[in-house]
Write a protein that holds these residues in place. Structure first.
Motif, mmCIF file in Angstrom:
data_model
loop_
_atom_site.group_PDB
_atom_site.id
_atom_site.type_symbol
_atom_site.label_atom_id
_atom_site.label_comp_id
_atom_site.label_asym_id
_atom_site.label_seq_id
_atom_site.Cartn_x
_atom_site.Cartn_y
_atom_site.Cartn_z
ATOM 1 N N GLU A 536 38.106 71.976 91.934
ATOM 2 C CA GLU A 536 36.791 71.604 91.004
ATOM 3 C C GLU A 536 36.313 73.031 90.233
ATOM 4 O O GLU A 536 36.364 73.933 91.276
ATOM 5 C CB GLU A 536 35.363 70.955 91.522
ATOM 6 N N ALA A 593 39.244 69.543 88.039
ATOM 7 C CA ALA A 593 38.021 68.885 87.578
ATOM 8 C C ALA A 593 37.088 69.879 87.010
ATOM 9 O O ALA A 593 36.948 70.649 87.291
ATOM 10 C CB ALA A 593 37.403 68.244 88.922
ATOM 11 N N ASN A 595 33.111 69.987 84.853
ATOM 12 C CA ASN A 595 32.006 69.230 84.872
ATOM 13 C C ASN A 595 31.392 69.205 83.475
ATOM 14 O O ASN A 595 31.537 70.063 82.832
ATOM 15 C CB ASN A 595 30.863 69.839 85.731
ATOM 16 N N GLU A 627 34.031 65.553 85.641
ATOM 17 C CA GLU A 627 33.095 65.013 86.541
ATOM 18 C C GLU A 627 31.862 64.962 85.521
ATOM 19 O O GLU A 627 31.497 65.940 84.969
ATOM 20 C CB GLU A 627 32.967 66.072 87.368
ATOM 21 N N ASP A 657 29.948 61.926 89.575
ATOM 22 C CA ASP A 657 29.195 63.160 90.267
ATOM 23 C C ASP A 657 27.716 62.475 90.833
ATOM 24 O O ASP A 657 27.126 61.494 90.236
ATOM 25 C CB ASP A 657 28.663 63.987 89.564
#
Ligand SMILES: Nc1nc2c(ncn2[C@@H]2O[C@H](COP(=O)(O)OP(=O)(O)OP(=O)(O)O)[C@@H](O)[C@H]2O)c(=O)[nH]1
Length: 754
Positions: A536, A593, A595, A627, A657
């Motif tokens: 992430e 990933a 965000n 995410e 999330d």
């Protein structure tokens, strides 16, 4: 036993005062000064010389011996002990030893004992020297004293070791002294009788009994009251010692004989204990069955033990008084809450911590509405009760790390640390407002009150407590003007402060241009195979002055100012570049990933940026994952849907999330190609102990399975959490248990090692 130090130079010009023998020397590395003082206090009777050596070098000499030899401390410490020998010299335990004085005379001492490893410091040696015999009688006395002093040394050594180990305060220390002293001078009991500050009564604080090998506190009884208590009071008041070899023979004991007989006491030493300049009580050593002719070294030891008890109890009393004063100075006497001084003292401590940990802090200025009219209508006493009750309610809003203080009057301040996002500040303020809503039942009346709250955020509204308080106060004033019973965040337009906001905006613009926005990476690990399934990318602002700043803080500003577009473009390009680099290095088998916030999801140009980045780098799109917070998908479903549809076409994974944080409709799970759901770290934190957290985690896992979704647990920190998750069928975990977020280079090293 030969005790000549072996490490000293073989042939020293013994009388030389040549300073070349002074080795580089730091006393602290040899012995704690306090330890030496305790030691020499207890053992060093008026005529006992003590030398402490470390590998043959003098580290300490007691006052008595310095006086005898005519040297100053600094003239001996650091020199080999041979420096004190006239011409050649040696030291044999039990023998006589000759030492030279500064003026060149030679003095003879009786070498009583040589103790290796006497103190905490392995390798330290203590020499105990008594005056050399002056005739048959003294010689006999000296030889009698020798075994006694060795025993004293042995128990003293134990005393010092124990006192170092325990270090838990005056009570254990007192017990150690009583026990060691009883053993050191071979008595049956050793007790500390403390006297009340008005000198009217005594109390046995602790008594060590050698036969029972335990501690108790002697309960005074009628015999005590009639026969012993008057003696104790007389000794305490007169600061006299009472040393009796045989209670049946000593006329001074006659008056108190009944008590001694009742207790089976034959001989005793009662030594006054001083606390500072005040009488503190008596240290009493007693012998049963047999009389005892107390030797001088035993009486010296007893006196020194009493001095030590006095010193410890004096220190304990001072510490108690200090703590009480500090508490009074830092607390409000009405509510018991910390006060303004406490807040400022605390601020000095936690502001640097907050910065170092890259955390945020919210200051809530709380002011009761219409409090004055309560005072006016019902009197000050009712007002006081209301303040106490309001403080109690506020305490219930406080989380573990928060600080709540009463600033004065009807004003309170709450400092809440470690906010992961700004919504939490809103939630807390709302709770504060709501907690005041219920009626207060005070002195038979029901009173209704409300509170207005202003919020200021560190570091944006201020980086010191003064500024934050001022800004929160301004925001509170705006909450009052807006009708009270509500909260307001500090906003630039709410007062001075716009300067700061615009500085921040300029800072953020510069940050985008100068690459201060960077990614940290945290791996997500497959709980079955242990392999890294995904990494992430976590965006952080490395602010040159304020340190690491979290996106929850700067993204709202970026959205407000339109900078979000540039930031998103950069995020897409940098993520693809990084993934490409890892692929080229042979690190693959995992997805990356990214965000995305609500406003990024609504930015149609983001798709173009993403396609450009993928084209430029050649990274396959299925290696990317987005995410998105559950709340974002829910709140912006119609606006976000076309972008998410496009993502579906490109086979970019979607993960949700903060899954399970309060949104009930799960229809979006069917609508979008969701690959994973993430269990919020707030649930994982309570595993496996917290019942509710266990239930929520299990529910998420069992809901996700039939839908073909993988479950990722965030914030896993302990092996117990990981085991619980694995057993319940959670697929993937992420958190400090594996690693904290790392830079790209650090992650590469981490991956190679795992
Ligand atoms: N009972 C009591 N009253 C206090 C104490 N300290 C200050 N006060 C009073 O609390 C009141 C606080 O004033 P304000 O906050 O201006 O009064 P208010 O009615 O709440 O006004 P708004 O905040 O505008 O709603 C003053 O009347 C003070 O005299 C205290 O320890 N006990």
């Amino acid at each position: 036993m030969r005790a000549r130090p072996s490490s000293g130079p073989a042939a020293l010009p013994a009388m030389s005062a040549d300073s070349s023998y002074l080795a580089p020397f730091d006393t602290a590395t040899f012995l704690f000064p306090a330890e030496w003082h305790t030691f020499s206090d207890l053992l060093g009777g008026a005529d006992t010389g003590l030398i402490c050596l470390k590998e043959g070098v003098i580290t300490h000499v007691n006052r008595h011996l310095l006086d005898q030899l005519g040297f100053d401390d600094t003239e001996l410490v650091g020199r080999p002990v041979e420096f004190l020998f006239p011409e050649t010299g040696s030291a044999t335990e039990g023998d006589d030893i000759r030492l030279r004085t500064k003026s060149g005379k030679v003095l003879r001492f009786h070498f009583v004992a040589n103790r290796v490893d006497a103190l905490h410091d392995a390798g330290s040696t203590i020499w105990i020297l008594r005056p050399e015999s002056h005739g048959a009688q003294t010689e006999e006395a000296a030889s009698q004293a020798t075994p006694g002093m060795k025993r004293q040394l042995h128990y003293l050594n134990r005393l010092l070791r124990l006192s170092q180990q325990t270090n838990t305060g005056p009570e254990p220390a007192l017990k150690i002294i009583l026990k060691s002293s009883a053993k050191a001078i071979a008595v049956h009991q050793c007790a500390f009788w403390e006297v009340a500050s008005d000198l009217a009564s005594t109390r046995c604080v602790a008594l060590y009994d050698d036969i029972r090998q335990n501690f108790s506190a002697e309960e005074p009884d009628p015999v005590f009251a009639e026969h012993f208590h008057p003696l104790l009071m007389q000794l305490v008041r007169g600061e006299q010692q009472f040393i009796v070899a045989d209670v049946d023979q000593d006329p001074r004991a006659a008056l108190h004989c009944e008590y001694f007989h009742a207790r089976g006491i034959k001989a005793l030493m009662a030594i006054p204990v001083q606390r500072g300049n005040e009488p503190a009580g008596l240290l009493i050593f007693t012998i049963r069955a047999q009389p005892r002719r107390w030797r001088k070294d035993e009486a010296d030891f007893a006196r020194n033990a009493a001095a030590l008890v006095g010193r410890i109890s004096h220190q304990a009393e001072r510490a108690r008084e200090d703590a009480q004063l500090r508490h009074l100075a830092h607390h409000d006497s009405l509510t018991g809450l910390p006060n303004r001084h406490f807040l400022f003292d605390q601020a000095a401590d936690f502001f640097p911590k907050v910065t170092a940990e890259a955390k945020t802090l919210a200051a809530f200025f709380i002011d009761l509405d219409g409090f004055k009219s309560v005072n006016d209508a019902f009197g000050h006493a009712v007002g006081d009760e209301l303040l106490k009750a309001a403080a109690l309610r506020l305490k219930n809003v406080v989380r573990k790390d928060d600080v709540l203080v009463r600033l004065g009057g009807d004003e309170f301040m709450l400092l809440a640390r470690n906010l992961s996002n700004m919504r939490i500040a809103d939630d807390i303020a709302q709770q504060i407002v709501e907690t005041m809503h219920g009626a207060f039942a005070l002195q038979g009346r029901e009173l209704q009150i409300s509170a207005s709250v202003g919020i200021a955020i560190y570091p944006f509204d201020g980086t010191d407590i003064d500024t934050l308080m001022k800004k929160a106060d301004i925001a509170m004033y705006h909450a009052k003007s807006a009708g009270r019973d509500q909260y307001r965040m500090f906003a630039p337009q709410s007062g001075e402060g716009s300067g700061k906001r615009s500085t921040l905006e300029a800072d953020l613009r510069r940050a985008v241009e100068e690459h201060e926005l960077v990614h940290f990476y945290q791996p997500q690990v497959d709980l079955k195979t242990g392999k890294v399934r995904c990494v992430e990318a976590l965006l952080r602002w490395r602010h040159p002055r304020d340190g690491i700043i979290l996106p929850a803080i700067f993204l709202p500003l970026a959205e407000e100012t339109g900078l979000i577009h540039d930031i998103s473009a950069r995020v897409m390009h940098e993520a693809c570049d990084q993934l490409n680099e890892w692929i080229m290095q042979g690190l693959h088998g995992f997805t990356l990933a990214i965000n995305l916030s609500a406003s990024q999801l609504m930015d149609r140009s983001l798709m173009t940026e993403l396609e450009d980045a993928l084209d430029r780098t050649g990274v396959p799109s299925h290696l990317l994952e987005w995410e998105v917070k559950e709340s974002t998908v829910m709140q912006h479903s119609s606006m976000a849907s076309s972008l998410l549809d496009h993502v579906t076409d490109m086979q970019i994974g979607l993960s949700i999330d903060d899954f399970g944080t309060g949104y009930s409709s799960m229809a979006y799970l069917r609508r979008y190609p969701v690959r994973k759901v993430k269990i919020d770290s707030s649930f994982v934190g309570g595993l496996p102990g917290e019942r509710d957290d266990r239930a929520i985690t299990e529910a998420i896992i069992s809901m996700a399975r039939p839908l073909g979704l993988e479950v990722v647990a965030e914030g896993v920190e302990t092996p117990q959490q990981m085991e619980f998750l694995r057993e319940r069928g959670c697929d993937i975990a992420q958190g400090f248990f594996f690693t904290q977020p790392l830079t790209a280079e650090q992650l590469e090293t981490w991956m190679i090692r795992h």
